[in-house]
Design a protein around this motif. Sequence first.
Motif, PDB file in Angstrom:
ATOM      1  N   ASP A 191       0.828  -1.208   0.000  1.00 36.56           N
ATOM      2  CA  ASP A 191       0.000   0.000   0.000  1.00 36.56           C
ATOM      3  C   ASP A 191       0.862   1.256   0.000  1.00 36.56           C
ATOM      4  N   LYS A 192       1.926   1.230   0.825  1.00 38.76           N
ATOM      5  CA  LYS A 192       2.824   2.386   0.860  1.00 38.76           C
ATOM      6  C   LYS A 192       3.491   2.586  -0.500  1.00 38.76           C
ATOM      7  N   ASN A 193       3.928   1.475  -1.081  1.00 39.91           N
ATOM      8  CA  ASN A 193       4.579   1.553  -2.385  1.00 39.91           C
ATOM      9  C   ASN A 193       3.619   2.114  -3.444  1.00 39.91           C
ATOM     10  N   TYR A 194       2.380   1.665  -3.383  1.00 44.98           N
ATOM     11  CA  TYR A 194       1.385   2.148  -4.346  1.00 44.98           C
ATOM     12  C   TYR A 194       1.144   3.647  -4.161  1.00 44.98           C
ATOM     13  N   ALA A 195       1.083   4.067  -2.893  1.00 44.97           N
ATOM     14  CA  ALA A 195       0.882   5.496  -2.627  1.00 44.97           C
ATOM     15  C   ALA A 195       2.066   6.318  -3.133  1.00 44.97           C
ATOM     16  N   LYS A 196       3.272   5.778  -2.908  1.00 44.83           N
ATOM     17  CA  LYS A 196       4.460   6.494  -3.382  1.00 44.83           C
ATOM     18  C   LYS A 196       4.483   6.565  -4.908  1.00 44.83           C
ATOM     19  N   GLN A 197       4.103   5.468  -5.550  1.00 48.66           N
ATOM     20  CA  GLN A 197       4.058   5.480  -7.013  1.00 48.66           C
ATOM     21  C   GLN A 197       3.080   6.535  -7.525  1.00 48.66           C
ATOM     22  N   GLN A 198       1.946   6.651  -6.861  1.00 44.17           N
ATOM     23  CA  GLN A 198       0.986   7.668  -7.263  1.00 44.17           C
ATOM     24  C   GLN A 198       1.557   9.071  -7.098  1.00 44.17           C
ATOM     25  N   VAL A 199       2.250   9.277  -5.964  1.00 42.87           N
ATOM     26  CA  VAL A 199       2.863  10.590  -5.738  1.00 42.87           C
ATOM     27  C   VAL A 199       3.916  10.875  -6.798  1.00 42.87           C
ATOM     28  N   ILE A 200       4.719   9.838  -7.117  1.00 48.39           N
ATOM     29  CA  ILE A 200       5.764  10.010  -8.135  1.00 48.39           C
ATOM     30  C   ILE A 200       5.149  10.329  -9.491  1.00 48.39           C
ATOM     31  N   CYS A 201       4.062   9.643  -9.827  1.00 41.77           N
ATOM     32  CA  CYS A 201       3.395   9.903 -11.110  1.00 41.77           C
ATOM     33  C   CYS A 201       2.865  11.338 -11.165  1.00 41.77           C
ATOM     34  N   LYS A 202       2.253  11.782 -10.066  1.00 40.34           N
ATOM     35  CA  LYS A 202       1.732  13.147 -10.044  1.00 40.34           C
ATOM     36  C   LYS A 202       2.853  14.170 -10.171  1.00 40.34           C
TER      37      LYS A 202
END
Length: 710
Positions: A191-202
């Motif tokens: 979940d943390k990794n997914y959240a970080k990926q979303q932040v990185i994409c944004k």
Amino acid sequence: MHNIRGNKQAQATGHEPPGEDSPQSGEPQREEQPLASDPTTPGREPEDSPKPGPKSSLTISFVQKAKRQNNTFPFFSEGITWNRTAQEKVAALEQQVLMLTKELKSQKELVKILHKALEAAQQEKRASSAYLAAAEDKDRLELVRHKVRQIAELGRRVEALEQERESLAHTASLREQEVQELQQHVQLLMDKNYAKQQVICKLSEKVTQDFTHPPDQSPLPPDAADRDFLSQQEKIEHLKDDMEAYRTQNRFLNSEIHQVTKIWRKVAEKEKALLTKCAYLQARNCQVESKYLAGLRRLQEALGDETSECSELLRQLVQEALQWEAGEASSDSIELSPISKYDEYGFLTVPDYEVEDLKLLAKIQALEVRSHHLLGLEAVDRPLRERWAALGELVPSAELKQLLRAGVPREHRPRVWRWLVHLRVQHLHTPGCYQELLSRGRAREHPAARQIELDLNRTFPNNKHFTCPTSSFPDKLRRVLLAFSWQNPTIGYCQGLNRLAAIALLVLEEEESAFWCLVAIVETIMPTDYYSNTLTASQVDQRVLQDLLSEKLPRLMAHLGQHHVDLSLITFNWFLVVFADSLISNILLRVWDAFLYEGTKVVFRYALAVFKYNEKEILRLHNGLEIYQYLRFFTKTISNSRKLMNIAFNDMNPFRMKQLQQLRMVHRERLEAELRELEQLKAEYMERRTSQRRAMSEGCASEDEVEGEA
């Protein structure tokens, strides 16, 4: 087995397979026949083997069941038609082979179960036969008891297995909990990794948007954008060229560093070889100089007191040889002077004797000691230092014993001595004891204080630490001796304790450590009464030494006995101060290294080794006075410490502590008997003197009466 067979039969549909499928179904049948008819296990009695009738019926039933199984396969539930394609037939046959293989495995397991049941039945049959064959009730009762014991044992095994099963189940539950926790942790990380990926994409989208459409600048025209793009490409090309140049330069520098490292290693090896060669040449120079001085001494003895030009020239050569040269140093700080005035513990390397011959002998010995040290530096001293450096925590062991016998390097000696002393006095040591004894000495003067003060100035006159007016060692020695006199009132102070304490101070440097070292020597290492008023134990050890010399060196003892030489006049002080006045410091401290660990046996070993070392020189002397004169200083002529150590711990073997204790016991009984006889003679003499004085006083009184009457 009947239930399993019934279940299998219930699944059959009753349809027989076509003739073309018989070869495939026949192979498993041929495989089943040998399994069903396996013989019994080896060692089974012939009469207990099963009959062939049941086996054949069992085989027929397996064959029939295999045939019926063909009808139970789903592909053949309604029969295989003749117009099916070849691929469908192959697939159906492969599926049938898989089913038959599974059936074969189940039949094999069934056979194994039957074998075990048959073995159990045979064992029960044999037990029943033994029970029926027993002639008496007693034997039958014993068989029943045996069966009961077996049942109890099986019950215990079942309980143990049940407990093991429960523990395994508990362990499995714990593992499941751990797995669940790990799964939760993994899910959390995902979940943390997914959240970080979303932040990185944004953030990436925002950076791209800002790069394409800067907020403060208006969009550039197409020509300007192209020019900017070309300039950026040129810069990138220049940077690539610079990187390639730096890489080439880096490879060149690496090769240069590699070459310089190889040259440096060669230079270091050459320097080491030159230093070794220099040490060897210095050692040879010391040997040549010592031989030169020895030759001068022999010429001086041969000429005697003759006054001639040769004797005068010889005297001048001796004076020049005895003069100390100023220390010179080369550009690389290698000392060319082979010996210095003082050693590392402050002792004069060449003592300032008044007699010229003794001074000459002292310098010869100093040169030989330096020569042996230089020659053994690489071969012996360096490996020994490495072994001591690699030694971790000190614990009593055979390896530590061998290292202590070889000698402790100077940098490790204080630490090792403190450990050895603590090992000896840990049952006596109390915190603050030394300061309490000092305060007691300040409160009132000890009766032995005057004798201690007299002996302070006579302690090691050839050591700069005890002769220099500004040195603190005499004051430390005074406090240590006064504290010991209060610690042990039965001894107080005895001549010789000052030198023991001085050696401890030179090595340990701390007053309290030196005090406990003195306590360890006097109260735990040396026998009782060694430093008492009568010195009983010291006299006993002198007699023991005489016996050991007669055993180990009979020729030398016969020679000394022929000239009526009493060795106790020489050796008594060796034992009292543990060679403190006799051996040079380089050898003396090695003796103490082993002495603090092994005890008084080391003193006997080295006393025997000293006589063995100089045996040939003593045997050359044939006059009692010459022997006494030689024995006064012959310990100072010992220069090879490794040779002396080898004699002490190898040539003097076997040397058992049990033998030493027995000799001490025998000689102590004899000495005590002699002392009792001496006391009896003294008492008789005093009684006789008293009676004589009484008679004389009565005679004088009668004469006075006669004179009065007259």
